[in-house]
Design an enzyme around this catalytic site. Structure first.
Site, PDB file in Angstrom:
ATOM      1  N   LYS A  65      -2.484  21.528 -16.405  1.00 26.93           N
ATOM      2  CA  LYS A  65      -2.339  23.114 -15.920  1.00 26.93           C
ATOM      3  C   LYS A  65      -2.520  23.787 -16.978  1.00 26.93           C
ATOM      4  CE  LYS A  65       1.357  22.226 -13.550  1.00 26.93           C
ATOM      5  NZ  LYS A  65       1.581  20.718 -13.584  1.00 26.93           N
ATOM      6  N   ARG A  67       9.873  13.029 -12.657  1.00 30.52           N
ATOM      7  CA  ARG A  67       9.293  14.482 -12.566  1.00 30.52           C
ATOM      8  C   ARG A  67       8.194  14.189 -11.384  1.00 30.52           C
ATOM      9  NH1 ARG A  67       7.515  15.293 -18.199  1.00 30.52           N
ATOM     10  NH2 ARG A  67       6.131  16.711 -17.408  1.00 30.52           N
ATOM     11  N   ARG A 104       6.728  26.170  -6.955  1.00 27.43           N
ATOM     12  CA  ARG A 104       6.892  24.660  -6.748  1.00 27.43           C
ATOM     13  C   ARG A 104       7.591  24.236  -5.586  1.00 27.43           C
ATOM     14  NH1 ARG A 104       6.258  23.967 -12.980  1.00 27.43           N
ATOM     15  NH2 ARG A 104       5.740  21.746 -12.961  1.00 27.43           N
ATOM     16  N   ARG A 158       8.210  16.610 -26.562  1.00 31.24           N
ATOM     17  CA  ARG A 158       8.647  17.318 -25.586  1.00 31.24           C
ATOM     18  C   ARG A 158      10.132  16.476 -24.902  1.00 31.24           C
ATOM     19  NH1 ARG A 158       5.273  20.599 -20.798  1.00 31.24           N
ATOM     20  NH2 ARG A 158       6.860  19.562 -19.507  1.00 31.24           N
ATOM     21  N   ARG A 162       1.219  12.573 -24.876  1.00 32.19           N
ATOM     22  CA  ARG A 162       1.786  13.877 -25.248  1.00 32.19           C
ATOM     23  C   ARG A 162       3.249  13.726 -25.773  1.00 32.19           C
ATOM     24  NH1 ARG A 162       2.162  18.614 -21.079  1.00 32.19           N
ATOM     25  NH2 ARG A 162       4.113  17.675 -20.196  1.00 32.19           N
TER      26      ARG A 162
HETATM   27  P1  ADP Z   1       5.062  19.759 -16.040  1.00 31.49           P
HETATM   28  O1  ADP Z   1       4.334  20.185 -14.692  1.00 31.49           O
HETATM   29  O2  ADP Z   1       4.099  18.955 -16.857  1.00 31.49           O
HETATM   30  O3  ADP Z   1       6.111  18.965 -15.519  1.00 31.49           O
HETATM   31  P2  ADP Z   1       5.867  22.431 -16.703  1.00 31.49           P
HETATM   32  O4  ADP Z   1       5.746  22.982 -18.070  1.00 31.49           O
HETATM   33  O5  ADP Z   1       5.090  23.230 -15.776  1.00 31.49           O
HETATM   34  O6  ADP Z   1       5.609  20.988 -17.009  1.00 31.49           O
HETATM   35  O7  ADP Z   1       7.375  22.447 -15.998  1.00 31.49           O
HETATM   36  C1  ADP Z   1       8.502  21.669 -17.163  1.00 31.49           C
HETATM   37  C2  ADP Z   1       9.962  21.864 -16.244  1.00 31.49           C
HETATM   38  O8  ADP Z   1      10.013  23.240 -16.304  1.00 31.49           O
HETATM   39  C3  ADP Z   1      10.106  21.343 -14.836  1.00 31.49           C
HETATM   40  O9  ADP Z   1      10.395  20.132 -14.846  1.00 31.49           O
HETATM   41  C4  ADP Z   1      11.157  22.257 -14.502  1.00 31.49           C
HETATM   42  O10 ADP Z   1      12.467  21.757 -14.938  1.00 31.49           O
HETATM   43  C5  ADP Z   1      10.844  23.596 -15.022  1.00 31.49           C
HETATM   44  N1  ADP Z   1      10.013  24.349 -14.124  1.00 31.49           N
HETATM   45  C6  ADP Z   1       8.723  24.812 -14.073  1.00 31.49           C
HETATM   46  N2  ADP Z   1       8.413  25.699 -13.090  1.00 31.49           N
HETATM   47  C7  ADP Z   1       9.384  25.608 -12.272  1.00 31.49           C
HETATM   48  C8  ADP Z   1       9.521  26.117 -11.061  1.00 31.49           C
HETATM   49  N3  ADP Z   1       8.578  26.796 -10.302  1.00 31.49           N
HETATM   50  N4  ADP Z   1      10.706  25.726 -10.311  1.00 31.49           N
HETATM   51  C9  ADP Z   1      11.546  25.182 -10.954  1.00 31.49           C
HETATM   52  N5  ADP Z   1      11.513  24.816 -12.212  1.00 31.49           N
HETATM   53  C10 ADP Z   1      10.370  24.999 -12.943  1.00 31.49           C
END
Ligand code: ADP
Length: 195
Positions: free
Chosen positions: A16, A147, A91, A136, A130
């Site tokens: 993404k 996740r 989400r 990370r 990654r």
């Molecule tokens: P990925 O999709 O690879 O897990 P992201 O960078 O999109 O990575 O998200 C990392 C973390 O940030 C998530 O696991 C969550 O803890 C938090 N996060 C991101 N977007 C949201 C959201 N819309 N609602 C709740 N938590 C979020």
């Protein structure tokens, strides 16, 4: 109508963030990644970062109250007035309802929701790679597994929800970065945003 207000959905590791940058450039709209904003706040040790850290590190979603407020503020910035690409928001079903309220208050609506797909084996392999490259804090094997489970339970239902609204554009996320971008542009220009 053009592609000015877009969402990007997909499992962790689907690519993404990478594709968000391409879409942002192609359509001239800011890419807004809730994950990036949370990580920045964690590294700068802001109040929001302190509250979000425990959720990020364990692979849980940050509570909707914090996330919704963050997006509300970000969408109110002048650069988002003409359009935006939200990467990683909404989400949860409650976040969808909140975004609906924000958009209708601004008298606007989404043009399309891009779903990037990738199967589980591929996303785990990508995330572990990654982890080795970037370190990370949520890219450890246990947290990755969690996740993916959280995504399946809380975010996968959004696919059907946006499908029913006829907004969903599904694109295979496997392949070279540029090939995937071309697929997304073709799908958007050819369907959702062409009308
Ligand atoms: P990925 O999709 O690879 O897990 P992201 O960078 O999109 O990575 O998200 C990392 C973390 O940030 C998530 O696991 C969550 O803890 C938090 N996060 C991101 N977007 C949201 C959201 N819309 N609602 C709740 N938590 C979020």
């Amino acid at each position: 109508m053009s592609c000015q207000r877009l969402l990007l959905i997909g499992p962790p590791g689907a690519g993404k963030g990478t594709q968000a940058a391409k879409l942002s450039e192609h359509y001239g709209i800011p890419a807004i990644s809730t994950g990036d904003i949370f990580r920045k706040n964690v590294s700068e040790q802001t109040e929001l970062g302190k509250q979000a850290k425990v959720f990020l590190d364990s692979g849980e979603y940050v509570p909707d109250s914090l996330t919704n407020a963050l997006v509300r503020d970000r969408l109110a910035q002048p650069d988002a007035a003409g359009g935006f690409l939200l990467d990683g928001y909404p989400r949860t079903v409650d976040q969808v309802a909140e975004l609906d309220r924000m958009l209708s208050a601004a008298d606007t609506r989404l043009d399309a929701v891009v779903l990037i797909t990738a199967d589980r084996e591929q996303i785990v392999a990508r995330l572990l790679r990654r982890a080795a490259e970037q370190g990370r804090s949520d890219d450890t094997e246990d947290v990755i597994t969690h996740r993916i489970q959280v995504y399946e339970a809380q975010t996968a239902p959004l696919i059907e929800l946006y499908g029913k609204r006829d907004l969903l554009v599904t694109v295979d996320g496997i392949g070279e970065v540029d090939a995937v971008s071309q697929r997304i542009f073709a799908a958007l220009d050819g369907a959702a945003c062409a009308a």
